[in-house]
Design an enzyme around this catalytic site. Structure first.
Site, PDB file in Angstrom:
ATOM      1  CG  HIS A   1      -1.957  -1.109   1.134  1.00 33.46           C
ATOM      2  ND1 HIS A   1      -3.269  -0.903   0.783  1.00 33.46           N
ATOM      3  CD2 HIS A   1      -1.843  -2.441   1.327  1.00 33.46           C
ATOM      4  CE1 HIS A   1      -3.911  -2.066   0.766  1.00 33.46           C
ATOM      5  NE2 HIS A   1      -3.061  -3.012   1.106  1.00 33.46           N
TER       6      HIS A   1
ATOM      7  CG  ASP B   1      -5.009   2.102   1.255  1.00 31.95           C
ATOM      8  OD1 ASP B   1      -4.020   1.909   0.531  1.00 31.95           O
ATOM      9  OD2 ASP B   1      -5.770   1.189   1.648  1.00 31.95           O
TER      10      ASP B   1
ATOM     11  CB  THR C   1      -3.241  -0.670  -3.285  1.00 31.51           C
ATOM     12  OG1 THR C   1      -4.218  -1.238  -2.403  1.00 31.51           O
ATOM     13  CG2 THR C   1      -2.862   0.700  -2.777  1.00 31.51           C
TER      14      THR C   1
ATOM     15  CD  GLN D   1       9.324  -8.118  -6.658  1.00 34.41           C
ATOM     16  OE1 GLN D   1       9.360  -8.910  -5.729  1.00 34.41           O
ATOM     17  NE2 GLN D   1       8.192  -7.750  -7.220  1.00 34.41           N
TER      18      GLN D   1
ATOM     19  CD1 TRP E   1      -1.975  -3.367  -9.179  1.00 27.66           C
ATOM     20  CD2 TRP E   1      -2.398  -5.350 -10.145  1.00 27.66           C
ATOM     21  NE1 TRP E   1      -2.239  -3.137 -10.519  1.00 27.66           N
ATOM     22  CE2 TRP E   1      -2.496  -4.342 -11.125  1.00 27.66           C
ATOM     23  CE3 TRP E   1      -2.611  -6.673 -10.518  1.00 27.66           C
ATOM     24  CZ2 TRP E   1      -2.802  -4.625 -12.458  1.00 27.66           C
ATOM     25  CZ3 TRP E   1      -2.906  -6.955 -11.853  1.00 27.66           C
ATOM     26  CH2 TRP E   1      -2.995  -5.941 -12.796  1.00 27.66           C
ATOM     27  CG  ASN E   2       2.412  -2.679  -5.547  1.00 26.78           C
ATOM     28  OD1 ASN E   2       2.202  -1.598  -6.076  1.00 26.78           O
ATOM     29  ND2 ASN E   2       1.862  -3.021  -4.384  1.00 26.78           N
TER      30      ASN E   2
ATOM     31  CD  GLU F   1       7.344  -3.928  -8.433  1.00 22.87           C
ATOM     32  OE1 GLU F   1       7.986  -4.946  -8.084  1.00 22.87           O
ATOM     33  OE2 GLU F   1       6.956  -3.072  -7.633  1.00 22.87           O
TER      34      GLU F   1
ATOM     35  N   GLY G   1      -6.163 -13.162  -0.324  1.00 23.19           N
ATOM     36  CA  GLY G   1      -6.628 -11.844  -0.757  1.00 23.19           C
ATOM     37  C   GLY G   1      -6.977 -11.765  -2.239  1.00 23.19           C
ATOM     38  CG  ASP G   2      -5.468  -8.302  -3.942  1.00 25.08           C
ATOM     39  OD1 ASP G   2      -4.739  -9.043  -3.244  1.00 25.08           O
ATOM     40  OD2 ASP G   2      -5.138  -7.143  -4.243  1.00 25.08           O
TER      41      ASP G   2
END
Ligand code: UDP
Ligand code: G50
Length: 444
Positions: free
Chosen positions: A20, A117, A140, A323, A341-342, A346, A361-362
């Site tokens: 986040h 957020d 996010t 990363q 998601w990030n 990436e 989660g997502d």
């Protein structure tokens, strides 16, 4: 963007967790680039060391940003019935949201708007509405997740019910209640900012823009792909040095983000799978949800036998790695990811095929974006993180499949090219930013 936008003063209210915080700070740099003044609201105590370090490095690098410290009333985790420390922090902030009012109204010069957020939405909107302060969301996760979120508890036909995080199928959980409340408050916000872009999630973004999904959905601004800041670079050089000596596209990189711990048993199966795959690997092991609690040394986590087997094939670390830099190395040819998601965005930017192994989660819904794009796999049959033990042999086979798949490599190259095109200006999509600033002016 011209300096006519220079009189905007923006407050940023991130939630806890690197997944986040990072997109917030990346967005912040973009807003500064467009001459906005910024106030960053930080919530204390901060849950992880990674977050504390990043916030202080960030504030030193941008002395022009005002920091406002927010200390919510602590919650008892037992009474709140929340075990995950990051989720507990979300709930803590939510329950103290009324205390944000004096902090927001004392900002000088007065705020033009706030970016809240997603996890905090319904608790913050009542505060900002009373202050007549325009409020935007930073979502996010993926646009695909946003399509579910926007009509929850309904489920769009494009999303299989099995892909929903198990916690959302329990209508009595406090997580589901918050998710529902947040979703219900969506129509009171001025817009939704999201780290995505048309070529990555065309269908979902079009569905969201069409207005067919949910009545009263505010405009969605796909500002991605967000790029990391120079200050995110860290000094752990061992992985990069090791990668320099590996052949092109030969290494599989394994990382499950910043807050997903695996059981020791599963960690050992994964280790065996990596060895069985015959590929070289760079593996970031996490056995604790919060970094401060991570065990010293890897021997205890992996066991001596596995450590010996790994010696000649891979490098294993249990610290924070860079990363972005790792994904940009020629040697990296595949990524085993939980599909936070990030990490997905990436991987897309760098054009690395993903073996998606969602843990909670997502992440399943995010992994489906990769699979639909043809640039990776989504391991549905491996189940959710905690309730299923995936055997090393099966993992090894899938890694071979990932590393040898030419079609996925081609799709990756394509998505990477468009992602880089999108971010050419160095800070997200210029056109979308322009529309956003227009919307901001109109909402003042
Ligand atoms: N990350 C990193 N080094 C690590 C672990 C994670 O740089 O050792 C970064 C990663 O690049 C990503 C973020 O932390 O930007 C994690 O966010 P994501 O949404 O992928 O997963 P989460 O941690 O929220 O589950
Ligand atoms: C974590 C999780 C379940 C889950 C999500 C998580 C998301 C992210 C977006 O991050 O979907 C989101 C989280 C909380 C919320 C609204 C939206 O109230 O364990 O679904």
């Amino acid at each position: 963007m011209s300096s006519s936008d220079g009189n905007l003063h923006v407050a940023l209210l991130p939630s806890s967790g690197m997944g986040h915080l990072l997109p917030y700070l990346r967005l912040a740099a973009s807003l500064i680039h467009h001459q906005c003044s910024l106030t960053l609201i930080t919530t204390h105590p901060i849950v992880s060391s990674a977050e504390s370090q990043l916030i202080s490095t960030f504030l030193s690098a941008f002395p022009q940003i005002t920091q406002k410290k927010f200390t919510p009333i602590p919650l008892d985790p037992v009474a709140a019935n929340i075990t995950d420390p990051f989720q507990l922090q979300w709930e803590t902030i939510r329950q103290s949201a009324h205390l944000l009012s004096p902090l927001i109204s004392s900002s000088s010069p007065p705020l033009s708007f706030i970016i809240t957020d997603v996890t905090l939405m319904s608790s913050v909107i009542s505060v900002t509405a009373k202050l007549c302060l325009p409020n935007y969301i930073l979502f996010t996760s993926s646009a695909r997740m946003l399509s579910l979120f926007s009509c929850f508890p309904s489920i769009p036909s494009s999303i299989p019910k099995e892909s929903l995080p198990p916690i959302l199928l329990d209508s009595n959980s406090s997580f589901t209640k918050n998710f529902s409340d947040n979703s219900g408050s969506l129509k009171h916000f001025n817009g939704v900012l999201i780290n995505s872009f048309e070529e990555l999630e065309k269908e979902s973004l079009e569905m969201l823009a069409s207005g067919n999904l949910t009545k009263g959905l505010p405009p969605v601004f796909p500002l991605g792909p967000f790029l990391p800041l120079e200050l995110e670079r860290i000094s752990l050089l061992a992985p990069l040095k090791w990668l320099e000596n590996q052949e092109e596209s030969s290494v599989v990189y394994v990382c499950f983000g910043s807050r997903t711990a695996m059981s020791k048993e599963q960690i050992r199966e994964l280790g065996n799978g990596l060895v069985l795959s015959g590929c070289k690997f760079l593996w970031v092991v996490k056995s604790k949800v919060v970094d401060k609690e991570e065990e010293d040394g890897l021997d205890g986590i992996l066991g001596h036998q596995l450590m010996k087997k790994i010696e000649n094939n891979g490098l294993v670390v249990n610290e924070w790695v860079d990363q972005w830099e790792i994904l940009s190395q020629k040697a990296v040819g595949g990524f085993i990811s939980h599909c936070g998601w990030n990490s997905v965005v990436e991987a897309a930017w760098h054009g690395i095929p993903v073996l998606g192994w969602p843990q909670n989660g997502d992440q399943m819904i995010n992994a489906e974006v990769i699979e639909a794009g043809g640039w990776g796999l989504c391991m549905k049959s491996w189940g959710w993180g905690s309730n299923h033990l995936v055997k090393g042999m099966e993992i090894g086979d899938k890694i071979k499949e990932l590393m040898g798949n030419q079609r996925m490599k081609m799709e990756c190259a394509r998505i990477s090219e468009v992602a880089k095109q999108r971010s050419k200006a160095g800070d997200g999509c210029e056109d979308v930013l322009k529309t956003l600033f227009q919307s901001l002016k109109e909402s003042r």
